[in-house]
Design a protein around this motif. Structure first.
Motif: not given
Lengths: 255, 234, 313
Positions: B192, B195, B230-234
């Motif tokens: 999930q 990083a 979507l996945y690193l919230g940047l």
């Protein structure tokens, strides 16, 4: 929203299992409307502390008070009645009840002066709470709760605890297993819950959530309180880094 | 070594994976990223033989293993470390580790593998006779990985390595996994935490709604705008 | 819901009129069926709703039977009073045992409750007032009709109690306890109090059934009354029909009693075999019980096989 009144105080809480001291002389105070973070390595006593404070297991020493009322020795359902709720690290849905029924249980049995003691009122409150937690589409579902996926089960756990109308809510690793987008949604939801008048203690390993949510953080290590303070201060504390955060965290852009 | 071709799979009436293709070479660490419900665990369970493919194939060294039983697949060199560890709580660490070697008969080799794993995870050595149910999350993860390694897999599949673990424990585990890879085991890591995944693996696949949305070297995935949002919230 | 009430009321009216229309044999058959249905519905309260599979309800059945019998013969009380007292004593007995035994979980609870029946039987064997091993004789009543109506009344009470539980706050609490007792306690449910109450209700209803039973067969023998097979039968009927539902145990009793007694007239052993086969089939293919399969239309071959695989048999 932030009153200065002390809502809850843990004083010298200690829990021993035979020769092992799982929680050692932990004290902290909560003001109404605060969000307190509780972090520390696995096995540092966080969940055990919550178990003691919610009456699931007994105190070996110390006490806790809610609005001045002593909690030690009260059975779990009395502590709920006073307005303290919790979620579980590994979610515990009532699997063969429907989603709505799960949340109804919270309403039917929660805080003493929380209303919703009759089934119809509990049903109405459950529908509201599910909508608040983003599970509105399951209100009429006849499927059992175990048909939900992981993030939905976490929300269900949260909704069920909310339906109790708690004054103080312990959230045990609500973010575990959520991806970044889902974490952001959870943070927003938790803030909304706080705005609705609930004081929160958040146990987490997800530092992103701790940083965005918490007014203060308490760090546990080997059952004892290592340090306490605002997130930025605590997350840069050298002992916390060496005992818990590790070099990956330090080296990443979040340090 | 492992090739998944146009795989569709699911549970009963519910189809989760649609036309998924990926491959893991003999010396690689590959990661599979995606949100909850995207189908990552379903993929691992199908490769392991717990689920039957609905369509498509799973090939190990060119041989179709779709539909074979899990024990046979472990025998062929594929082992899964399941999500949530799934240790035997009333058995000790030592017993859990030995259970990993259940199918192996060469006792001398098993003993030396056990020693090697304990050297990899000194914390387990300290707690060898402790019941697995009493371990902390990080220790359980080490034990679960150790148990998987005791089957002497050629490919080790890890489901949700970082779930519920303190940041410092992740350091220890990522080092251990790199060590395992160096010793010759290929790794498929389902994660999930993007990083962590991109840190450990060289190649990655992004699973969304049961399909492969993106794939490529992790260095590229890490800076891909879609992944970042979507996945690193940047 | 209203339809169920209408149907239920119609059935009750029919049953009430039945004695005028049916043969004596069928009347006895129905009394037996009503009694087993009461036992199944009573077990359902602790075993089905609360999830604590008691293996000792025959003990409460027996306590009710003997209390009523003794009060009737030695105490010379009118039957109505003796019956109510029998139910009350069984209920109190269950509550008392419950405070100790409900602290145990799963298989330990089952074994402890099994012990209750055994122990109670031995005590009854050794007391004079119960007639000991020689048994207790009760006055004869010529007509079976009073027992027909009484047992029917107790059955209606049992079903209504189950119905109340299914829709009440108490019932939600019981089901939560069944699903996850720790989470239930964390939600504010007074688990010890609720479990004891469920156990007491279950015991009380079994005791009422026992009280009617004793007077009906006019002779109480400890070995016949405190028999584990009563417990086994009530559990099988409840689970077969659908434990944790209101009508499941009733349906289960109806089907199994019909098969068993219906075939008994043909061939004794065939009836036993069929009974067993039907139970095995349901456990394999419809683990949630007959009523669940009917209500959710899960009777197609494909769904049945899915159940088989899902429950990993």
């Amino acid at each position: 929203m932030m009153a200065d009144a002390v809502l809850f105080e843990a004083k010298g809480v200690t829990k021993r299992f035979g020769g092992l001291t799982a929680v050692s002389d932990v004290s902290f105070a909560l003001r109404e409307g605060e969000i307190l973070g509780l972090i520390g390595p696995n096995g540092s006593g966080k969940t055990t502390l919550v178990n003691v404070l919610t009456g699931a297991t007994g105190y070996s020493a110390g006490n806790a008070t809610l609005n001045g009322r002593a909690l030690r020795g009260l059975p779990p359902h009395r502590i709920c009645g006073l307005g303290i709720g919790r979620t579980f690290q590994v979610v515990k849905p009532f699997r063969s009840l429907t989603v709505l029924e799960n949340v109804m249980v919270g309403g039917l049995f929660g805080r003493d002066d929380g209303g919703a003691r009759d089934v119809a009122a509990a049903r109405a409150r459950a529908a509201e709470t599910l909508a608040l937690c983003g599970l509105g589409q399951h209100v009429d579902s006849l499927l059992a709760a175990d048909s939900l996926n992981v993030p939905e089960r976490k929300r269900l756990e949260l909704a069920r605890a909310l339906a109790m109308r708690p004054r103080l809510l312990f959230l045990d690793e609500v973010m575990a297993g959520l991806n970044t987008g889902e974490i952001d949604e959870a943070v927003t939801l938790i803030k909304r819950i706080r705005d609705g008048g609930v004081t929160l203690v958040v146990i987490e390993h997800v530092m992103k959530a701790i940083r965005s949510l918490c007014d203060r953080v308490v760090v546990l290590y080997n059952g004892a309180k290592l340090t306490e303070g605002p997130p930025d201060q605590v997350l840069h504390h050298p002992d916390v880094i060496s005992a818990y955060l590790g070099r990956r965290y330090k080296e990443s852009k979040h340090a | 070594m492992l090739e998944v071709r146009n795989l569709s799979a699911g549970y009963g009436d519910i189809q989760i994976l649609r036309d998924v293709s990926l491959s893991v070479g003999a010396g690689e660490i590959v990661t599979l990223i995606g949100s909850n419900g995207a189908g990552k665990s379903t993929l691992l369970n199908t490769v392991c033989g717990i689920l039957r493919p609905l369509a498509g194939s799973v090939l190990l060294d060119g041989q179709d293993i779709g539909g074979r039983s899990p024990e046979q697949i472990v025998g062929l060199g594929l082992t899964q470390v399941p999500e949530g560890r799934r240790l035997f709580p009333n058995m000790t660490i030592r017993e859990n580790l030995l259970m990993g070697a259940y199918r192996r008969r060469q006792t001398a080799e098993v003993a030396s593998d056990l020693a090697r794993i304990l050297a990899l995870f000194p914390r387990l050595q300290e707690r060898l006779q402790q019941r697995a149910g009493t371990l902390s999350g990080g220790e359980q993860q080490m034990c679960a990985i150790g148990r998987g390694l005791m089957a002497k897999p050629r490919l080790l599949m890890l489901d949700e390595l970082s779930l519920g673990l303190a940041p410092i424990v992740l350091d220890i585990l990522t080092d251990a996994i790199r060590e395992v890879h160096r010793a010759g085991t290929a790794i498929l890591l389902v994660e999930q935490d993007v990083a962590v995944a991109c840190d450990i693996a060289q190649t990655g696949y992004v699973l969304e709604n049961g399909r492969v949305a993106l794939s490529g070297p992790t260095a590229q995935l890490r800076v891909d705008p879609h992944v970042q949002k979507l996945y690193l919230g940047l | 819901m209203p339809i169920t009430i209408i149907v239920g009321a119609a059935v009750c009216v029919l049953l009430a009129a039945a004695p005028a229309l049916l043969s004596p044999f069928l009347i006895q058959f129905l009394i037996n069926f009503f009694m087993l249905a009461v036992l199944a519905e009573s077990w359902n309260i602790i075993g089905g709703f609360t999830g604590y599979a008691s293996f000792g309800n025959a003990g409460f059945f027996g306590v009710g039977a003997y209390t009523t019998g003794i009060l009737l013969t030695v105490g010379k009380l009118p039957f109505a009073l003796a019956l109510l007292a029998g139910g009350a004593v069984a209920m109190a007995f269950a509550a008392l045992i419950g405070t100790a035994v409900l602290r145990l979980k799963g298989q330990y609870f089952a074994i402890a409750t099994l012990g209750v029946t055994e122990t109670t039987r031995e005590i009854v064997y050794n007391l004079n007032i119960t007639g000991g091993g020689g048994g207790l004789s009760l006055p004869m009543v010529r007509s079976p009709l009073p027992f027909f109506y009484l047992m029917l009344a107790v059955l209606v009470a049992a079903v209504l109690i189950n119905l109340w539980i299914a829709r009440s706050r108490f019932g939600y609490g019981l089901r939560a306890i069944r699903e996850d007792e720790d989470a239930a306690a964390a939600m504010g449910i007074p688990t010890a109090r609720y479990k004891t109450l469920a156990f007491a209700l279950s015991g009380g209803l079994a005791g009422l059934a026992g009280g009617v039973f004793g007077y009906w067969i006019t002779f109480l023998d400890p070995g016949e009354v405190f028999k584990v097979s009563w417990t086994i039968r009530m559990i099988i009927m409840a689970v077969f029909g659908g434990a944790g539902t209101v009508l499941g145990p009733l349906l289960g009793s109806a089907v199994l009693v019909a098969i068993f007694e219906g075939l008994s007239t043909q061939l004794e052993t065939l009836a036993e075999l069929c009974n067993g086969l039907v139970v095995i089939a349901v456990v394999l293919f419809m683990p949630q019980g007959l009523i669940d399969a009917i209500a959710h239309r899960r009777l197609s071959p494909r769904k049945l096989l899915q159940n088989l695989r899902q429950y990993r048999i």
